[in-house]
Scaffold this motif. Structure first.
Motif, PDB file in Angstrom:
ATOM      1  N   HIS A  13       0.906  -1.290   0.098  1.00 15.03           N
ATOM      2  CA  HIS A  13       0.009  -0.294   0.109  1.00 15.03           C
ATOM      3  C   HIS A  13       1.077   1.447   0.302  1.00 15.03           C
ATOM      4  CE1 HIS A  13       0.272  -0.234   4.828  1.00 15.03           C
ATOM      5  NE2 HIS A  13       0.868   0.501   4.400  1.00 15.03           N
ATOM      6  N   GLY A  14       2.212   1.129   0.182  1.00  9.10           N
ATOM      7  CA  GLY A  14       2.960   2.430  -0.321  1.00  9.10           C
ATOM      8  C   GLY A  14       3.138   2.839   1.285  1.00  9.10           C
ATOM      9  N   GLY A  15       3.094   4.686   1.664  1.00 10.91           N
ATOM     10  CA  GLY A  15       3.703   4.751   2.937  1.00 10.91           C
ATOM     11  C   GLY A  15       2.705   6.563   2.431  1.00 10.91           C
ATOM     12  N   GLY A  16       2.119   6.398   4.188  1.00  2.72           N
ATOM     13  CA  GLY A  16       1.762   7.207   4.897  1.00  2.72           C
ATOM     14  C   GLY A  16       0.447   7.451   4.028  1.00  2.72           C
ATOM     15  N   PRO A  17      -0.091   9.072   3.842  1.00  4.77           N
ATOM     16  CA  PRO A  17      -0.698   9.206   3.472  1.00  4.77           C
ATOM     17  C   PRO A  17      -0.866   9.533   1.556  1.00  4.77           C
ATOM     18  CG  PRO A  17      -0.550  11.260   4.674  1.00  4.77           C
ATOM     19  CD  PRO A  17       0.351   9.934   4.860  1.00  4.77           C
ATOM     20  N   TRP A  18       0.164   9.264   0.820  1.00  2.80           N
ATOM     21  CA  TRP A  18      -0.123   9.398  -0.522  1.00  2.80           C
ATOM     22  C   TRP A  18      -0.721   9.856  -1.009  1.00  2.80           C
ATOM     23  CZ3 TRP A  18      -1.263   6.563  -4.904  1.00  2.80           C
ATOM     24  CH2 TRP A  18      -1.848   5.145  -4.630  1.00  2.80           C
ATOM     25  N   PRO A  19      -1.988   9.117  -1.650  1.00  2.00           N
ATOM     26  CA  PRO A  19      -2.473  10.332  -2.517  1.00  2.00           C
ATOM     27  C   PRO A  19      -3.061  10.898  -2.373  1.00  2.00           C
ATOM     28  CG  PRO A  19      -3.760   7.940  -1.508  1.00  2.00           C
ATOM     29  CD  PRO A  19      -2.653   8.487  -1.102  1.00  2.00           C
ATOM     30  N   GLY A  23       4.143  17.042  -5.251  1.00  2.00           N
ATOM     31  CA  GLY A  23       5.391  16.412  -5.784  1.00  2.00           C
ATOM     32  C   GLY A  23       6.571  15.633  -5.525  1.00  2.00           C
ATOM     33  N   GLU A  24       7.125  15.957  -4.931  1.00  2.00           N
ATOM     34  CA  GLU A  24       8.008  14.202  -5.194  1.00  2.00           C
ATOM     35  C   GLU A  24       8.123  13.218  -4.656  1.00  2.00           C
ATOM     36  OE1 GLU A  24      13.209  13.371  -4.696  1.00  2.00           O
ATOM     37  OE2 GLU A  24      12.580  15.320  -4.507  1.00  2.00           O
ATOM     38  N   PHE A  25       7.506  13.111  -3.885  1.00  2.00           N
ATOM     39  CA  PHE A  25       7.074  12.419  -2.668  1.00  2.00           C
ATOM     40  C   PHE A  25       5.994  11.314  -3.312  1.00  2.00           C
ATOM     41  CE2 PHE A  25       4.799   9.978   0.469  1.00  2.00           C
ATOM     42  CZ  PHE A  25       6.161   9.063   1.319  1.00  2.00           C
ATOM     43  N   ARG A  26       5.125  12.214  -3.481  1.00  2.00           N
ATOM     44  CA  ARG A  26       3.640  11.843  -4.559  1.00  2.00           C
ATOM     45  C   ARG A  26       4.191  10.809  -5.622  1.00  2.00           C
ATOM     46  NH1 ARG A  26       0.348   9.493  -6.582  1.00  2.00           N
ATOM     47  NH2 ARG A  26      -1.718  10.139  -7.069  1.00  2.00           N
ATOM     48  N   ARG A  27       5.046  11.109  -6.537  1.00  2.00           N
ATOM     49  CA  ARG A  27       5.392  10.827  -7.475  1.00  2.00           C
ATOM     50  C   ARG A  27       6.219   9.347  -7.647  1.00  2.00           C
ATOM     51  NH1 ARG A  27       2.864  13.851  -9.025  1.00  2.00           N
ATOM     52  NH2 ARG A  27       1.754  12.438  -9.596  1.00  2.00           N
ATOM     53  N   ARG A  28       6.261   8.830  -6.383  1.00  2.00           N
ATOM     54  CA  ARG A  28       6.698   7.907  -5.554  1.00  2.00           C
ATOM     55  C   ARG A  28       6.016   6.527  -6.154  1.00  2.00           C
ATOM     56  NH1 ARG A  28      11.506   8.562  -1.123  1.00  2.00           N
ATOM     57  NH2 ARG A  28      12.122   9.740  -2.011  1.00  2.00           N
ATOM     58  N   GLY A 171      -6.223  -7.527   1.050  1.00  2.00           N
ATOM     59  CA  GLY A 171      -5.084  -7.735   2.090  1.00  2.00           C
ATOM     60  C   GLY A 171      -3.967  -6.219   1.581  1.00  2.00           C
ATOM     61  N   SER A 172      -3.913  -5.285   2.288  1.00  2.00           N
ATOM     62  CA  SER A 172      -3.283  -4.576   2.357  1.00  2.00           C
ATOM     63  C   SER A 172      -1.981  -4.365   3.442  1.00  2.00           C
ATOM     64  CB  SER A 172      -4.429  -3.166   2.858  1.00  2.00           C
ATOM     65  OG  SER A 172      -3.257  -1.798   2.794  1.00  2.00           O
ATOM     66  N   GLY A 173      -0.487  -4.455   3.084  1.00  2.00           N
ATOM     67  CA  GLY A 173       0.052  -4.219   4.022  1.00  2.00           C
ATOM     68  C   GLY A 173       1.438  -3.560   2.491  1.00  2.00           C
ATOM     69  N   LEU A 174       2.604  -4.561   2.745  1.00  2.00           N
ATOM     70  CA  LEU A 174       3.807  -3.748   2.111  1.00  2.00           C
ATOM     71  C   LEU A 174       4.405  -5.320   2.066  1.00  2.00           C
ATOM     72  CD1 LEU A 174       4.802  -1.560   0.674  1.00  2.00           C
ATOM     73  CD2 LEU A 174       5.695  -0.905   2.200  1.00  2.00           C
ATOM     74  N   SER A 175       5.113  -6.003   1.022  1.00  2.00           N
ATOM     75  CA  SER A 175       5.629  -6.789   0.978  1.00  2.00           C
ATOM     76  C   SER A 175       7.369  -6.352   1.545  1.00  2.00           C
ATOM     77  CB  SER A 175       5.939  -7.399  -0.662  1.00  2.00           C
ATOM     78  OG  SER A 175       6.998  -6.218  -1.845  1.00  2.00           O
ATOM     79  N   TYR A 176       7.581  -5.809   1.313  1.00  2.00           N
ATOM     80  CA  TYR A 176       8.818  -4.883   2.268  1.00  2.00           C
ATOM     81  C   TYR A 176       8.518  -4.029   3.536  1.00  2.00           C
ATOM     82  CZ  TYR A 176      13.104  -3.325   3.454  1.00  2.00           C
ATOM     83  OH  TYR A 176      14.321  -3.269   4.337  1.00  2.00           O
ATOM     84  N   GLN A 254       7.614  -3.288  -8.292  1.00  2.00           N
ATOM     85  CA  GLN A 254       8.628  -2.783  -8.519  1.00  2.00           C
ATOM     86  C   GLN A 254      10.142  -3.092  -7.930  1.00  2.00           C
ATOM     87  OE1 GLN A 254       6.685   1.539  -7.584  1.00  2.00           O
ATOM     88  NE2 GLN A 254       8.840   2.923  -7.625  1.00  2.00           N
ATOM     89  N   SER A 255      10.972  -2.313  -8.963  1.00  2.00           N
ATOM     90  CA  SER A 255      12.391  -2.902  -8.794  1.00  2.00           C
ATOM     91  C   SER A 255      13.444  -2.062  -7.781  1.00  2.00           C
ATOM     92  CB  SER A 255      12.728  -3.758  -9.215  1.00  2.00           C
ATOM     93  OG  SER A 255      13.138  -2.583 -10.715  1.00  2.00           O
ATOM     94  N   ASP A 256      12.579  -0.016  -8.212  1.00  2.00           N
ATOM     95  CA  ASP A 256      13.159   0.357  -7.709  1.00  2.00           C
ATOM     96  C   ASP A 256      12.073   1.342  -6.102  1.00  2.00           C
ATOM     97  OD1 ASP A 256      11.401   1.681  -9.735  1.00  2.00           O
ATOM     98  OD2 ASP A 256      12.491   2.842 -10.655  1.00  2.00           O
ATOM     99  N   PHE A 257      11.591   1.544  -5.720  1.00  2.00           N
ATOM    100  CA  PHE A 257       9.815   1.455  -4.835  1.00  2.00           C
ATOM    101  C   PHE A 257      11.503   2.214  -3.909  1.00  2.00           C
ATOM    102  CE2 PHE A 257       7.978   1.338  -1.440  1.00  2.00           C
ATOM    103  CZ  PHE A 257       7.217   1.803  -1.374  1.00  2.00           C
ATOM    104  N   PHE A 258      11.593   3.613  -3.919  1.00  2.00           N
ATOM    105  CA  PHE A 258      11.990   4.015  -2.615  1.00  2.00           C
ATOM    106  C   PHE A 258      14.054   4.195  -2.676  1.00  2.00           C
ATOM    107  CE2 PHE A 258       9.032   4.924  -1.013  1.00  2.00           C
ATOM    108  CZ  PHE A 258       8.765   6.567   0.121  1.00  2.00           C
ATOM    109  N   GLY A 259      14.276   4.667  -4.394  1.00  2.00           N
ATOM    110  CA  GLY A 259      15.795   3.699  -4.152  1.00  2.00           C
ATOM    111  C   GLY A 259      16.194   2.836  -4.889  1.00  2.00           C
ATOM    112  N   GLY A 260      15.197   1.702  -4.647  1.00  2.00           N
ATOM    113  CA  GLY A 260      15.819   0.358  -4.777  1.00  2.00           C
ATOM    114  C   GLY A 260      15.514  -0.971  -4.223  1.00  2.00           C
TER     115      GLY A 260
END
Length: 278
Positions: A13-19, A23-28, A171-176, A254-260
């Protein structure tokens, strides 16, 4: 109109309230957002309701949000003040909460209802891009505080009949999910190792073996380096349990999520026949 059961999904689900950001954080999160838009398209007709198993809620029993109009849980920190005033206004569904609780209890699983619990960002961060109209009835399900993977698979099996009733189970989580390593860049290689194992397990393993591997996930490469706590992995167990023996497919990678970092989302089962026109 097909009577095919709805698929289930595990969403990173990504990070925080991203939707709600720009700016740059949103584009990730552009690739993640694209996967949610595709998810809505392949579901074709709007589900009657959505049940979200949130990695941000832990209780001593599987607990369901049962308010007719749930509020908000701002379970993040360090963001601008206006992000603590946002609201996702989908209605709740006391009837769905009671139905789900009944299914869990019928399998002997501990369950409870919580009329006070609001939507946390594990829920509204994916629902905002998925159903921006905020008009689909929505119920959250907590994790069980034991973090027992087999128990969460059993909960998914108990909830499986909802798929035939027009309820979309996510199921809302994050694989990393190792925030400290994410900040230092130390998570890149462990995330690749674990994600490769996870994709092999979910996508390429026969269903009964898939279940065994998920229960024994701590034996995967870099498992604890990727999930020091398994709160963001356990929602996957629930939706895999609800899917039973149905095959899975990759809905986001995504293999480059938050830089890698390598992260993935999965769909279990096939979308409604009317939606197979993408």
């Amino acid at each position: 109109m097909t009577t095919q059961p709805l698929p289930t999904y595990f969403v990173s689900h990504g990070g925080g309230p991203w939707p709600y950001m720009d700016g740059e954080f949103r584009r990730r999160f552009d690739e993640l957002e694209g996967s949610l838009v595709r998810m809505r398209a392949e579901l074709d007709n709007m589900p009657k309701a959505v049940l979200v198993v949130s990695g941000h809620w832990e209780k001593e029993a599987f607990t369901l949000s049962s308010a007719a109009r749930p509020g908000m849980e701002y379970d993040y920190y360090g963001f601008p003040p206006h992000l603590y005033e946002i609201a996702y206004r989908s209605p709740g569904s006391p009837a769905l909460a009671e139905r789900a609780a009944g299914l869990l209890a019928a399998r002997g699983l501990p369950t409870d209802l919580d009329p006070q619990r609001g939507f946390d960002h594990g829920t509204f961060s994916i629902m905002k891009p998925l159903y921006p109209e905020e008009d689909v009835p929505l119920v959250q399900v907590s994790l069980h505080a034991s973090f027992d993977p087999a128990l969460h698979i059993a909960a998914g099996k108990a909830l499986a009949p909802l798929r035939d009733e027009g309820v979309l189970i996510i199921g809302s989580g994050l694989s990393y999910h190792n925030l400290q390593a994410m900040q230092t860049g130390a998570g890149h290689e462990p995330s690749r190792q674990f994600d490769a194992w996870l994709r092999e397990t979910v996508l390429d393993t026969p269903p009964h073996e898939r279940e065994r591997r998920l229960v024994q996930w701590t034996g995967a490469p870099s498992a604890r380096a990727v999930h020091p706590r398994e709160d963001h992995l356990l929602p996957l167990m629930v939706v895999a349990g609800a899917a039973g023996t149905e095959p899975a497919s990759l809905s986001y990678h995504q293999s480059d999520f938050f830089g890698g970092l390598s992260v993935s989302s999965f769909r279990f089962g096939e979308p409604p026949l009317e939606g197979n026109n993408l």
